[in-house]
Motif scaffolding. Sequence first.
Motif, PDB file in Angstrom:
ATOM      1  N   ALA A 264       8.133   6.369   1.861  1.00  0.00           N
ATOM      2  CA  ALA A 264       8.803   5.485   0.911  1.00  0.00           C
ATOM      3  C   ALA A 264       8.618   4.023   1.306  1.00  0.00           C
ATOM      4  CB  ALA A 264      10.287   5.812   0.830  1.00  0.00           C
ATOM      5  N   PRO A 265       8.192   3.145   0.365  1.00  0.00           N
ATOM      6  CA  PRO A 265       7.969   1.742   0.673  1.00  0.00           C
ATOM      7  C   PRO A 265       9.247   0.924   0.669  1.00  0.00           C
ATOM      8  CG  PRO A 265       7.427   2.142  -1.601  1.00  0.00           C
ATOM      9  CD  PRO A 265       7.807   3.481  -1.003  1.00  0.00           C
ATOM     10  N   ALA A 266       9.225  -0.192   1.348  1.00  0.00           N
ATOM     11  CA  ALA A 266      10.343  -1.141   1.316  1.00  0.00           C
ATOM     12  C   ALA A 266       9.915  -2.362   0.522  1.00  0.00           C
ATOM     13  CB  ALA A 266      10.715  -1.560   2.739  1.00  0.00           C
ATOM     14  N   ALA A 267      10.887  -3.036  -0.057  1.00  0.00           N
ATOM     15  CA  ALA A 267      10.585  -4.247  -0.824  1.00  0.00           C
ATOM     16  C   ALA A 267      11.736  -5.198  -0.721  1.00  0.00           C
ATOM     17  CB  ALA A 267      10.328  -3.891  -2.298  1.00  0.00           C
TER      18      ALA A 267
ATOM     19  N   LEU B 174       0.825  -1.202   0.000  1.00  0.00           N
ATOM     20  CA  LEU B 174       0.000   0.000   0.000  1.00  0.00           C
ATOM     21  C   LEU B 174       0.867   1.263   0.000  1.00  0.00           C
ATOM     22  CD1 LEU B 174      -2.835  -1.035   2.496  1.00  0.00           C
ATOM     23  CD2 LEU B 174      -2.981  -0.846  -0.004  1.00  0.00           C
ATOM     24  N   ALA B 175       1.988   1.209   0.716  1.00  0.00           N
ATOM     25  CA  ALA B 175       2.916   2.349   0.722  1.00  0.00           C
ATOM     26  C   ALA B 175       3.466   2.586  -0.683  1.00  0.00           C
ATOM     27  CB  ALA B 175       4.047   2.100   1.714  1.00  0.00           C
ATOM     28  N   TYR B 176       3.793   1.504  -1.386  1.00  0.00           N
ATOM     29  CA  TYR B 176       4.267   1.629  -2.762  1.00  0.00           C
ATOM     30  C   TYR B 176       3.194   2.269  -3.643  1.00  0.00           C
ATOM     31  CZ  TYR B 176       5.148   0.329  -7.596  1.00  0.00           C
ATOM     32  OH  TYR B 176       5.291   0.366  -8.969  1.00  0.00           O
ATOM     33  N   LEU B 177       1.950   1.818  -3.499  1.00  0.00           N
ATOM     34  CA  LEU B 177       0.863   2.367  -4.318  1.00  0.00           C
ATOM     35  C   LEU B 177       0.639   3.847  -4.017  1.00  0.00           C
ATOM     36  CD1 LEU B 177      -1.669  -0.612  -4.218  1.00  0.00           C
ATOM     37  CD2 LEU B 177      -0.179   0.081  -6.123  1.00  0.00           C
ATOM     38  N   ARG B 178       0.800   4.246  -2.754  1.00  0.00           N
ATOM     39  CA  ARG B 178       0.688   5.668  -2.422  1.00  0.00           C
ATOM     40  C   ARG B 178       1.811   6.461  -3.068  1.00  0.00           C
ATOM     41  NH1 ARG B 178      -0.977   3.411   2.660  1.00  0.00           N
ATOM     42  NH2 ARG B 178       1.127   3.596   3.525  1.00  0.00           N
ATOM     43  N   TRP B 179       3.021   5.906  -3.017  1.00  0.00           N
ATOM     44  CA  TRP B 179       4.161   6.552  -3.688  1.00  0.00           C
ATOM     45  C   TRP B 179       3.893   6.673  -5.184  1.00  0.00           C
ATOM     46  CZ3 TRP B 179       7.161   4.510  -7.628  1.00  0.00           C
ATOM     47  CH2 TRP B 179       8.302   5.266  -7.985  1.00  0.00           C
ATOM     48  N   LEU B 180       3.412   5.601  -5.784  1.00  0.00           N
ATOM     49  CA  LEU B 180       3.137   5.598  -7.222  1.00  0.00           C
ATOM     50  C   LEU B 180       2.118   6.677  -7.576  1.00  0.00           C
ATOM     51  CD1 LEU B 180       3.621   4.157  -9.949  1.00  0.00           C
ATOM     52  CD2 LEU B 180       1.705   2.640  -9.370  1.00  0.00           C
ATOM     53  N   GLY B 181       1.075   6.813  -6.760  1.00  0.00           N
ATOM     54  CA  GLY B 181       0.072   7.842  -7.019  1.00  0.00           C
ATOM     55  C   GLY B 181       0.636   9.248  -6.908  1.00  0.00           C
ATOM     56  N   ALA B 182       1.455   9.473  -5.875  1.00  0.00           N
ATOM     57  CA  ALA B 182       2.047  10.797  -5.679  1.00  0.00           C
ATOM     58  C   ALA B 182       3.004  11.148  -6.817  1.00  0.00           C
ATOM     59  CB  ALA B 182       2.776  10.850  -4.339  1.00  0.00           C
ATOM     60  N   MET B 183       3.851  10.203  -7.204  1.00  0.00           N
ATOM     61  CA  MET B 183       4.805  10.458  -8.282  1.00  0.00           C
ATOM     62  C   MET B 183       4.092  10.619  -9.620  1.00  0.00           C
ATOM     63  SD  MET B 183       7.690  10.647  -6.759  1.00  0.00           S
ATOM     64  CE  MET B 183       6.781  11.200  -5.312  1.00  0.00           C
TER      65      MET B 183
ATOM     66  N   ARG C 192       2.849   4.892 -15.465  1.00  0.00           N
ATOM     67  CA  ARG C 192       2.897   3.820 -14.460  1.00  0.00           C
ATOM     68  C   ARG C 192       4.065   2.869 -14.727  1.00  0.00           C
ATOM     69  NH1 ARG C 192      -1.555   0.130 -15.861  1.00  0.00           N
ATOM     70  NH2 ARG C 192       0.031  -0.388 -17.422  1.00  0.00           N
ATOM     71  N   ASP C 193       4.213   2.432 -15.980  1.00  0.00           N
ATOM     72  CA  ASP C 193       5.295   1.496 -16.305  1.00  0.00           C
ATOM     73  C   ASP C 193       6.660   2.133 -16.067  1.00  0.00           C
ATOM     74  OD1 ASP C 193       3.335  -0.290 -17.001  1.00  0.00           O
ATOM     75  OD2 ASP C 193       3.624  -0.088 -19.170  1.00  0.00           O
ATOM     76  N   PHE C 194       6.788   3.399 -16.417  1.00  0.00           N
ATOM     77  CA  PHE C 194       8.050   4.104 -16.216  1.00  0.00           C
ATOM     78  C   PHE C 194       8.395   4.195 -14.733  1.00  0.00           C
ATOM     79  CE2 PHE C 194      10.116   8.170 -15.222  1.00  0.00           C
ATOM     80  CZ  PHE C 194      11.321   8.008 -15.892  1.00  0.00           C
TER      81      PHE C 194
END
Length: 211
Positions: free
Chosen positions: A207-210, A62-71, A86-88
């Motif tokens: 920022a998300p962790a993976a 979910l943190a990643y998806l929030r980052w993706l939306g903001a960016m 999105r792909d970029f």
Amino acid sequence: MQRRAGLQALLAAAGLLLLPSRARAGSQIEEPLADSVRTALSAAIANTAPPVPEFTDTETRLAYLRWLGAMSDRLKGKKPDWPDRRDFLQTVWYESRRAGLDTALVLGLIQVESNFRRFAISRVGARGYMQVMPFWLRLIGDGDGDAGRLFRMQTNLRFGCVILRHYLDRERGDLYLALGRYNGSRGKPHYPNAVLAAQRKWLYSDAPAAR
């Protein structure tokens, strides 16, 4: 006569639109590599698995998806098409983390190097988003020296992130010198300062962790 001149001007303008976008950035300088370094860099380039993030739990996803939306919101002016954007962003996130780099730093570097233009070419032949010089295909690639490969999104971002990581290691963690080396202007302030200033636009606190 005026109609002919107008047509010629129109054709000239159309021809310019067909030319690859020029980039103003500098370029990496080809330097000898120790065999061990060459082998390590080649191994880092070789794995071409799709840049699909993997997460240890739901919250990091979910943190990643929030980052993706903001960016995505910040990048919309440069890349208006959502699937392309999105792909970029997914690929930048994946490749920067894979290389142990700050994603905001990589986005700042791309902004300075190519202004997010996939087909940008510098005056000295550096190509793509991260303005990778074609000699890297020969030094650490798989033997295919086709410079057109550097216009492929993942290939360009993979090479760019691996090269920046190499320069950062070579400069013993000194980001200022590593950025200068990436640009071919080591020791000069303009390029590192520009990238670090651009980095601030892409900072994100959640920022998300993976893995």
